[in-house]
Design an enzyme around this catalytic site. Structure first.
Site, mmCIF file in Angstrom:
data_model
loop_
_atom_site.group_PDB
_atom_site.id
_atom_site.type_symbol
_atom_site.label_atom_id
_atom_site.label_comp_id
_atom_site.label_asym_id
_atom_site.label_seq_id
_atom_site.Cartn_x
_atom_site.Cartn_y
_atom_site.Cartn_z
ATOM 1 N N GLN A 337 26.415 10.231 10.820
ATOM 2 C CA GLN A 337 27.727 9.685 10.459
ATOM 3 C C GLN A 337 28.764 10.799 10.325
ATOM 4 O O GLN A 337 29.894 10.673 10.808
ATOM 5 C CB GLN A 337 27.595 8.902 9.134
ATOM 6 N N GLU A 364 0.830 6.851 8.169
ATOM 7 C CA GLU A 364 0.026 7.206 6.980
ATOM 8 C C GLU A 364 0.323 6.274 5.801
ATOM 9 O O GLU A 364 0.358 6.684 4.649
ATOM 10 C CB GLU A 364 0.189 8.682 6.632
HETATM 11 N N1 CAA Z 1 -9.521 6.955 -3.505
HETATM 12 C C1 CAA Z 1 -10.829 6.578 -3.572
HETATM 13 N N2 CAA Z 1 -11.228 5.287 -3.477
HETATM 14 C C2 CAA Z 1 -10.270 4.343 -3.312
HETATM 15 C C3 CAA Z 1 -8.889 4.669 -3.239
HETATM 16 C C4 CAA Z 1 -8.526 6.031 -3.346
HETATM 17 N N3 CAA Z 1 -7.242 6.403 -3.290
HETATM 18 N N4 CAA Z 1 -8.170 3.531 -3.061
HETATM 19 C C5 CAA Z 1 -9.056 2.516 -3.033
HETATM 20 N N5 CAA Z 1 -10.337 3.020 -3.177
HETATM 21 C C6 CAA Z 1 -11.587 2.264 -3.232
HETATM 22 C C7 CAA Z 1 -11.552 1.265 -4.380
HETATM 23 O O1 CAA Z 1 -12.008 1.860 -5.577
HETATM 24 C C8 CAA Z 1 -12.503 0.192 -3.892
HETATM 25 O O2 CAA Z 1 -13.845 0.673 -4.080
HETATM 26 P P1 CAA Z 1 -15.065 -0.348 -4.473
HETATM 27 O O3 CAA Z 1 -15.185 -1.304 -3.320
HETATM 28 O O4 CAA Z 1 -16.230 0.563 -4.604
HETATM 29 O O5 CAA Z 1 -14.614 -1.020 -5.733
HETATM 30 C C9 CAA Z 1 -12.240 0.161 -2.384
HETATM 31 O O6 CAA Z 1 -11.715 1.463 -2.053
HETATM 32 C C10 CAA Z 1 -11.269 -0.926 -1.976
HETATM 33 O O7 CAA Z 1 -10.040 -0.693 -2.646
HETATM 34 P P2 CAA Z 1 -8.826 -1.731 -2.632
HETATM 35 O O8 CAA Z 1 -9.334 -3.083 -3.041
HETATM 36 O O9 CAA Z 1 -7.676 -1.149 -3.380
HETATM 37 O O10 CAA Z 1 -8.470 -1.799 -1.058
HETATM 38 P P3 CAA Z 1 -7.467 -2.733 -0.284
HETATM 39 O O11 CAA Z 1 -8.188 -3.335 0.860
HETATM 40 O O12 CAA Z 1 -6.724 -3.641 -1.204
HETATM 41 O O13 CAA Z 1 -6.440 -1.674 0.389
HETATM 42 C C11 CAA Z 1 -4.522 -0.282 0.605
HETATM 43 C C12 CAA Z 1 -5.628 -0.857 -0.309
HETATM 44 C C13 CAA Z 1 -3.751 0.641 -0.322
HETATM 45 C C14 CAA Z 1 -3.586 -1.329 1.183
HETATM 46 C C15 CAA Z 1 -5.180 0.522 1.776
HETATM 47 O O14 CAA Z 1 -5.793 -0.337 2.694
HETATM 48 C C16 CAA Z 1 -4.173 1.405 2.495
HETATM 49 O O15 CAA Z 1 -3.858 2.513 2.055
HETATM 50 N N6 CAA Z 1 -3.649 0.922 3.657
HETATM 51 C C17 CAA Z 1 -2.797 1.748 4.508
HETATM 52 C C18 CAA Z 1 -3.625 2.436 5.550
HETATM 53 C C19 CAA Z 1 -2.896 3.596 6.148
HETATM 54 O O16 CAA Z 1 -2.257 4.395 5.470
HETATM 55 N N7 CAA Z 1 -3.000 3.727 7.478
HETATM 56 C C20 CAA Z 1 -2.393 4.799 8.184
HETATM 57 C C21 CAA Z 1 -3.379 5.438 9.132
HETATM 58 S S1 CAA Z 1 -3.085 7.113 9.575
HETATM 59 C C22 CAA Z 1 -1.766 7.123 10.623
HETATM 60 O O17 CAA Z 1 -0.743 6.721 10.220
HETATM 61 C C23 CAA Z 1 -1.914 7.632 12.024
HETATM 62 C C24 CAA Z 1 -1.530 9.024 12.326
HETATM 63 O O18 CAA Z 1 -2.099 9.598 13.228
HETATM 64 C C25 CAA Z 1 -0.483 9.775 11.590
#
Ligand code: CAA
Length: 424
Positions: A337, A364
């Site tokens: 801008q 990410e």
């Molecule tokens: N550290 C350790 N364990 C974790 C955690 C963490 N930060 N977050 C969750 N967990 C564990 C939980 O404790 C749980 O464990 P149990 O089954 O043993 O109880 C398990 O993981 C499931 O946790 P949630 O129920 O919280 O998981 P969810 O399905 O609801 O998902 C979410 C949570 C935050 C939405 C997650 O799916 C997420 O971060 N999604 C985004 C994915 C992402 O960032 N993708 C980008 C890919 S990389 C990219 O961009 C490409 C590139 O090349 C740059």
């Protein structure tokens, strides 16, 4: 930058800044136009000793932390956002090895990356599994000393250029919590194929590709930790460590755009005066600079929390990613801008900052996912704040006067605060 950075941090900043100014900035427009991997920049990064800044010394790296990684990413991104991610994505690919690999795997996969001999890519997302990272479909089936991979991965940054791929795949379809595993796949393995190469709005110098696996046999010793079922946890722990790097990329982009806008505003004259003398422009520049500084400091706090393995890492990491990348979008848009018509033209570098910034709000973990992570953390923290119940309306506190509820609340509060209750 404030004076709390250590000598080591400043040393990495100066090295990265030199590469950024001498090599990256002069080449940024060329590779943006060509949409080709800039091997000469990768070589300059390796020559400056930046390839393994975040990798511990015992695995061939320089022994810096995520804070040092973020400082380097910011400097590179200030000259070119694509180069910032080209560099940072090597950290993203190595973090699963660092959090979940065996000693043997750490030595085998991290050393060549630390030396700058090999590049790595991270394969989590799929066409039908983006924010819902648990819903992967690619499979890895055990067959003797091998895992046989089938399926595809989407949005692999560095794909094609990279030699090693950290791939997440389903190893136990019946399990809910131990369904996926991370497995290291080397380029050239039969059945591994690079598919569609994406044509992108920004970060055009770094390839983003689809990867296809067709009965791709990978040695079982490449399964991270050599214990299946840890994939989702490894992915989440990785993203906690990596998101400050995306935030640092955003800070670099915002800082770079701000600097161009400051210089432009000082030279561009309208109504007989430089536009930097107009209060509306001054207000814009002041807000931009303030947000960049706030974002940078939040990134450093989050990176230090990661390095110190503090318990609130997920929240801080998500907070810095969402704040810094929203800031980058706002600041780069405002920089365009301030440049007016010139800002919209490809003849000048500023519009590239805006294009490069957009993806930082998406990859990410979208900023909607970051807000979800922060909010979930706040809900948990609220359990430790039950002592405030006396100060919120009693009538909305369902069952608060019921003795059982009062006892439960007291216990939950005590557990959260880690103090004994009157009853104990
Ligand atoms: N550290 C350790 N364990 C974790 C955690 C963490 N930060 N977050 C969750 N967990 C564990 C939980 O404790 C749980 O464990 P149990 O089954 O043993 O109880 C398990 O993981 C499931 O946790 P949630 O129920 O919280 O998981 P969810 O399905 O609801 O998902 C979410 C949570 C935050 C939405 C997650 O799916 C997420 O971060 N999604 C985004 C994915 C992402 O960032 N993708 C980008 C890919 S990389 C990219 O961009 C490409 C590139 O090349 C740059």
């Amino acid at each position: 930058m404030p004076g709390f950075l250590t000598e080591q941090n400043l040393m990495w900043r100066d090295r990265a800044r030199t590469v950024a100014e001498k090599v990256v900035r002069p080449l940024a427009a060329k590779y943006d136009r060509l949409q080709e991997y800039p091997w000469e920049i990768k070589e300059a990064i390796a020559k400056a000793g930046l390839s393994g800044v975040w990798i511990p010394e015992e695995y061939g790296g320089s022994g810096g932390g995520v804070i040092d990684l973020c400082i380097c990413v910011e400097e590179l991104s200030r000259a070119c956002g694509g180069v910032g991610v080209l560099y940072a994505v090597n950290a993203l690919g190595t973090f699963p090895v660092l959090v979940g690999g065996t000693e043997e795997q750490k030595h085998r996969f991290l050393r060549p990356i630390a030396k700058g001999e090999k590049l790595i890519s991270f394969g989590l997302s799929e066409k039908f599994a983006g924010s819902d990272a648990a819903s992967l479909r690619a499979t890895a089936v055990r067959d003797g000393d091998f895992y046989v991979l089938n399926g595809e991965k989407k949005w692999n940054t560095n794909g094609g250029a990279a030699d090693i791929y950290t791939v997440f795949a389903v190893t136990d379809p019946a399990s809910k919590s131990r369904r996926t595993s991370a497995i290291m796949v080397e380029k050239g393995t039969p059945g591994f194929r690079i598919g569609k190469i994406e044509d992108k709005m920004g970060i055009r110098c770094v390839p983003v590709v689809e990867i296809h696996f067709e009965n791709c046999r990978v040695p079982a010793k490449n399964l991270l930790g050599e214990v299946p079922g840890m994939g989702f946890k490894h992915a989440m722990m990785t993203l906690d460590k990596a998101r400050p790097g995306v935030a640092a990329q955003a800070v670099g982009l915002a800082q770079g755009a701000l600097e161009y806008a400051m210089v432009y505003a000082g030279y561009r004259e309208q109504f007989g005066a430089p536009i930097s003398s107009f209060q509306m422009i001054q207000g814009m520049l002041a807000d931009m600079a303030t947000k960049v500084e706030a974002a940078r400091n939040l990134v450093h706090v989050a990176a230090l929390a990661v390095d110190r393995a503090e318990p609130n890492v997920s929240k801080l990491s998500a907070m810095c990613k969402l704040f810094a990348t929203d800031t980058a979008m706002e600041v780069t848009t405002n920089a365009v801008q301030i440049f007016g018509g010139y800002g919209y033209m490809r003849d000048y570098p500023i519009e590239k900052y805006m294009r490069d910034a957009k993806i930082t709000q998406i990859y990410e973990g979208t900023n909607q996912v970051q807000r979800m992570v922060v909010a979930r953390s706040l809900v948990k923290e609220s359990l430790g704040l039950k002592h405030l119940l006396d100060f919120i309306p009693k009538e909305i506190q369902k069952g608060v006067n019921d003795p059982e509820t009062l006892k439960r609340l007291a216990e939950e509060t005590a557990n959260a605060l880690d103090v004994p209750t009157h009853n104990s």
